[in-house]
Structure formats: structure tokens, C-alpha cells
Design a protein around this motif. Structure first.
Motif, PDB file in Angstrom:
ATOM      1  N   PRO A   1      27.293   8.062   4.479  1.00  0.00           N
ATOM      2  CA  PRO A   1      26.329   7.365   3.631  1.00  0.00           C
ATOM      3  C   PRO A   1      26.232   8.060   2.274  1.00  0.00           C
ATOM      4  N   ALA A   2      26.097   7.248   1.252  1.00  0.00           N
ATOM      5  CA  ALA A   2      25.998   7.797  -0.097  1.00  0.00           C
ATOM      6  C   ALA A   2      24.690   8.563  -0.239  1.00  0.00           C
ATOM      7  N   ALA A   3      24.779   9.696  -0.875  1.00  0.00           N
ATOM      8  CA  ALA A   3      23.579  10.507  -1.103  1.00  0.00           C
ATOM      9  C   ALA A   3      22.720   9.845  -2.174  1.00  0.00           C
ATOM     10  N   ASP A   4      21.436   9.918  -1.983  1.00  0.00           N
ATOM     11  CA  ASP A   4      20.508   9.370  -2.980  1.00  0.00           C
ATOM     12  C   ASP A   4      20.572  10.280  -4.200  1.00  0.00           C
ATOM     13  N   PRO A   5      20.949   9.723  -5.364  1.00  0.00           N
ATOM     14  CA  PRO A   5      21.076  10.574  -6.549  1.00  0.00           C
ATOM     15  C   PRO A   5      19.744  11.129  -7.057  1.00  0.00           C
ATOM     16  N   ALA A   6      18.664  10.590  -6.567  1.00  0.00           N
ATOM     17  CA  ALA A   6      17.343  11.028  -7.029  1.00  0.00           C
ATOM     18  C   ALA A   6      16.433  11.272  -5.827  1.00  0.00           C
ATOM     19  N   ALA A   7      16.932  11.994  -4.844  1.00  0.00           N
ATOM     20  CA  ALA A   7      16.179  12.187  -3.603  1.00  0.00           C
ATOM     21  C   ALA A   7      14.860  12.927  -3.831  1.00  0.00           C
ATOM     22  N   ALA A   8      14.879  13.949  -4.666  1.00  0.00           N
ATOM     23  CA  ALA A   8      13.646  14.711  -4.907  1.00  0.00           C
ATOM     24  C   ALA A   8      12.607  13.853  -5.613  1.00  0.00           C
ATOM     25  N   GLU A   9      13.042  13.063  -6.586  1.00  0.00           N
ATOM     26  CA  GLU A   9      12.117  12.201  -7.316  1.00  0.00           C
ATOM     27  C   GLU A   9      11.576  11.091  -6.421  1.00  0.00           C
ATOM     28  N   ARG A  10      12.438  10.568  -5.523  1.00  0.00           N
ATOM     29  CA  ARG A  10      11.980   9.526  -4.599  1.00  0.00           C
ATOM     30  C   ARG A  10      10.921  10.095  -3.649  1.00  0.00           C
ATOM     31  N   THR A  11      11.153  11.295  -3.171  1.00  0.00           N
ATOM     32  CA  THR A  11      10.181  11.929  -2.283  1.00  0.00           C
ATOM     33  C   THR A  11       8.851  12.139  -3.004  1.00  0.00           C
ATOM     34  N   ALA A  12       8.908  12.568  -4.265  1.00  0.00           N
ATOM     35  CA  ALA A  12       7.677  12.745  -5.039  1.00  0.00           C
ATOM     36  C   ALA A  12       6.961  11.410  -5.235  1.00  0.00           C
ATOM     37  N   LEU A  13       7.715  10.342  -5.507  1.00  0.00           N
ATOM     38  CA  LEU A  13       7.118   9.012  -5.652  1.00  0.00           C
ATOM     39  C   LEU A  13       6.476   8.570  -4.342  1.00  0.00           C
ATOM     40  N   GLU A  14       7.157   8.769  -3.235  1.00  0.00           N
ATOM     41  CA  GLU A  14       6.606   8.363  -1.938  1.00  0.00           C
ATOM     42  C   GLU A  14       5.320   9.118  -1.620  1.00  0.00           C
ATOM     43  N   ARG A  15       5.287  10.400  -1.915  1.00  0.00           N
ATOM     44  CA  ARG A  15       4.068  11.175  -1.673  1.00  0.00           C
ATOM     45  C   ARG A  15       2.925  10.701  -2.572  1.00  0.00           C
ATOM     46  N   THR A  16       3.246  10.391  -3.818  1.00  0.00           N
ATOM     47  CA  THR A  16       2.228   9.905  -4.744  1.00  0.00           C
ATOM     48  C   THR A  16       1.667   8.575  -4.266  1.00  0.00           C
ATOM     49  N   VAL A  17       2.541   7.660  -3.870  1.00  0.00           N
ATOM     50  CA  VAL A  17       2.097   6.342  -3.398  1.00  0.00           C
ATOM     51  C   VAL A  17       1.251   6.480  -2.142  1.00  0.00           C
ATOM     52  N   LEU A  18       1.669   7.334  -1.216  1.00  0.00           N
ATOM     53  CA  LEU A  18       0.887   7.533   0.007  1.00  0.00           C
ATOM     54  C   LEU A  18      -0.503   8.068  -0.323  1.00  0.00           C
ATOM     55  N   ALA A  19      -0.577   9.017  -1.240  1.00  0.00           N
ATOM     56  CA  ALA A  19      -1.881   9.566  -1.624  1.00  0.00           C
ATOM     57  C   ALA A  19      -2.744   8.512  -2.321  1.00  0.00           C
ATOM     58  N   LEU A  20      -2.126   7.690  -3.157  1.00  0.00           N
ATOM     59  CA  LEU A  20      -2.887   6.674  -3.889  1.00  0.00           C
ATOM     60  C   LEU A  20      -3.376   5.562  -2.985  1.00  0.00           C
ATOM     61  N   THR A  21      -2.575   5.190  -2.004  1.00  0.00           N
ATOM     62  CA  THR A  21      -2.951   4.063  -1.155  1.00  0.00           C
ATOM     63  C   THR A  21      -3.798   4.498   0.035  1.00  0.00           C
ATOM     64  N   GLY A  22      -4.044   5.780   0.169  1.00  0.00           N
ATOM     65  CA  GLY A  22      -4.954   6.251   1.205  1.00  0.00           C
ATOM     66  C   GLY A  22      -6.406   5.969   0.844  1.00  0.00           C
ATOM     67  N   THR A  23      -6.651   5.706  -0.422  1.00  0.00           N
ATOM     68  CA  THR A  23      -7.977   5.348  -0.917  1.00  0.00           C
ATOM     69  C   THR A  23      -7.893   3.941  -1.497  1.00  0.00           C
ATOM     70  N   PRO A  24      -8.999   3.300  -1.771  1.00  0.00           N
ATOM     71  CA  PRO A  24      -8.923   1.958  -2.359  1.00  0.00           C
ATOM     72  C   PRO A  24      -8.155   1.993  -3.686  1.00  0.00           C
ATOM     73  N   TYR A  25      -7.150   1.161  -3.812  1.00  0.00           N
ATOM     74  CA  TYR A  25      -6.294   1.146  -4.995  1.00  0.00           C
ATOM     75  C   TYR A  25      -6.878   0.213  -6.052  1.00  0.00           C
ATOM     76  N   VAL A  26      -6.955   0.702  -7.275  1.00  0.00           N
ATOM     77  CA  VAL A  26      -7.432  -0.092  -8.406  1.00  0.00           C
ATOM     78  C   VAL A  26      -6.224  -0.410  -9.267  1.00  0.00           C
ATOM     79  N   PRO A  27      -5.800  -1.676  -9.323  1.00  0.00           N
ATOM     80  CA  PRO A  27      -4.615  -2.007 -10.101  1.00  0.00           C
ATOM     81  C   PRO A  27      -4.826  -1.831 -11.597  1.00  0.00           C
ATOM     82  N   ARG A  28      -3.729  -1.717 -12.296  1.00  0.00           N
ATOM     83  CA  ARG A  28      -3.718  -1.567 -13.748  1.00  0.00           C
ATOM     84  C   ARG A  28      -4.302  -2.821 -14.376  1.00  0.00           C
ATOM     85  N   ARG A  29      -5.133  -2.634 -15.378  1.00  0.00           N
ATOM     86  CA  ARG A  29      -5.742  -3.776 -16.056  1.00  0.00           C
ATOM     87  C   ARG A  29      -4.814  -4.256 -17.156  1.00  0.00           C
ATOM     88  N   ASP A  30      -4.604  -5.558 -17.187  1.00  0.00           N
ATOM     89  CA  ASP A  30      -3.759  -6.128 -18.224  1.00  0.00           C
ATOM     90  C   ASP A  30      -4.529  -6.300 -19.526  1.00  0.00           C
TER      91      ASP A  30
END
Length: 147
Positions: free
Chosen positions: A9-38
Motif C-alpha cells: 500500500p502506498a504510504a500516506d505522504p502526509a501521515a503526521a498532518e493527517r493524524t494531527a487533523l484527526e485529533r483536532t476534529v475528534l477534540a472539536l466534535t467532542g463538544t457542541p460544534y459551532v460552524p463557521r459563520r458566512d
């Protein structure tokens, strides 16, 4: 079949950044999420917006209004911090993918995959849609950022 015939399988070229994004999303969605205001101006409410016919004194209304303003200010600061964290994590992931030569469609698919894979299990469908929309917008902004 020799080991050279098997494809790894091809290695993810941005594995560390993906892991950081996943951790951020998990932390953000553990509480009520407030979407960006347009349109921030459309979301403003007058402090005088209260139910007509209330028998409260003006002093009580002033104190209640102050508490509402403080709570709204605190919520706005928390939402800004949430959006800044999401934008930073998405931006880092997008820059790593762009450096690896991934095109915009692949970048957006990777962002959506990372978000869906890492959200808290208790998130509502509406909140998930908000996170996906915001992450996609931040991804497009980061992809076309000349940095």
C-alpha cells in the motif's frame, strides 16, 4: 508469487498532518460544534430582543442582558478558537498533500475522509455536515494559498 509481485500500500505522504487533523476534529466534535459563520452581520441580535409583555423590571432586564452579552462573547471566543484550530490543522494537511503533488480533488477527498474517520461517535448529522463544509472551505483556501 514472489514478494516483488505483491504491491505494498502506498504510504500516506502526509501521515503526521493527517493524524494531527484527526485529533483536532475528534477534540472539536467532542463538544457542541459551532460552524463557521458566512455572514457575521446577519447573526447579530439586538440586546433589546426580549419577549414582549414581560413583567421584569428594567434593572433585571439590564442584568439579564449583560449576562447574555457575556455568554455570547464567551461563545464567540470559543467558536473562533475552534475555527482557528480546524483551519490550522486542515491547512497543514493540505500543504503537505499539495507538496506531494496531490490535486485539489484528491485533497478534498482526503480531508473528507480524515474528518469522517475521526469525528466523535456522538456527533449529530448536522454538526458533521458543518465540520465537513468548514474543513472543505479551509482546504480550498489553503490549497490556493501561495505559501
Amino acid at each position: 508469487m514472489s514478494s516483488t509481485d505483491r504491491k505494498l500500500p502506498a504510504a500516506d505522504p502526509a501521515a503526521a498532518e493527517r493524524t494531527a487533523l484527526e485529533r483536532t476534529v475528534l477534540a472539536l466534535t467532542g463538544t457542541p460544534y459551532v460552524p463557521r459563520r458566512d455572514h457575521p452581520a446577519a447573526a447579530r441580535q439586538s440586546p433589546d430582543d426580549h419577549a414582549p409583555g414581560t413583567a421584569e423590571s428594567w434593572e433585571r432586564l439590564a442584568h439579564t442582558g449583560e449576562r447574555r452579552v457575556w455568554a455570547a462573547a464567551d461563545a464567540a471566543l470559543a467558536a473562533q478558537a475552534t475555527q482557528a484550530a480546524l483551519a490550522g490543522a486542515v491547512g497543514a494537511y493540505v500543504r503537505a498533500l499539495r507538496t506531494a503533488g496531490v490535486r485539489l480533488g484528491g485533497v478534498l477527498a482526503a480531508i473528507a475522509s480524515a474528518v469522517r474517520r475521526s469525528v466523535a461517535p456522538t456527533i449529530s448529522v448536522g454538526a458533521l455536515d458543518g465540520v465537513l463544509r468548514d474543513a472543505g472551505q479551509y482546504g480550498i483556501e489553503a490549497y490556493f494559498d501561495p505559501r
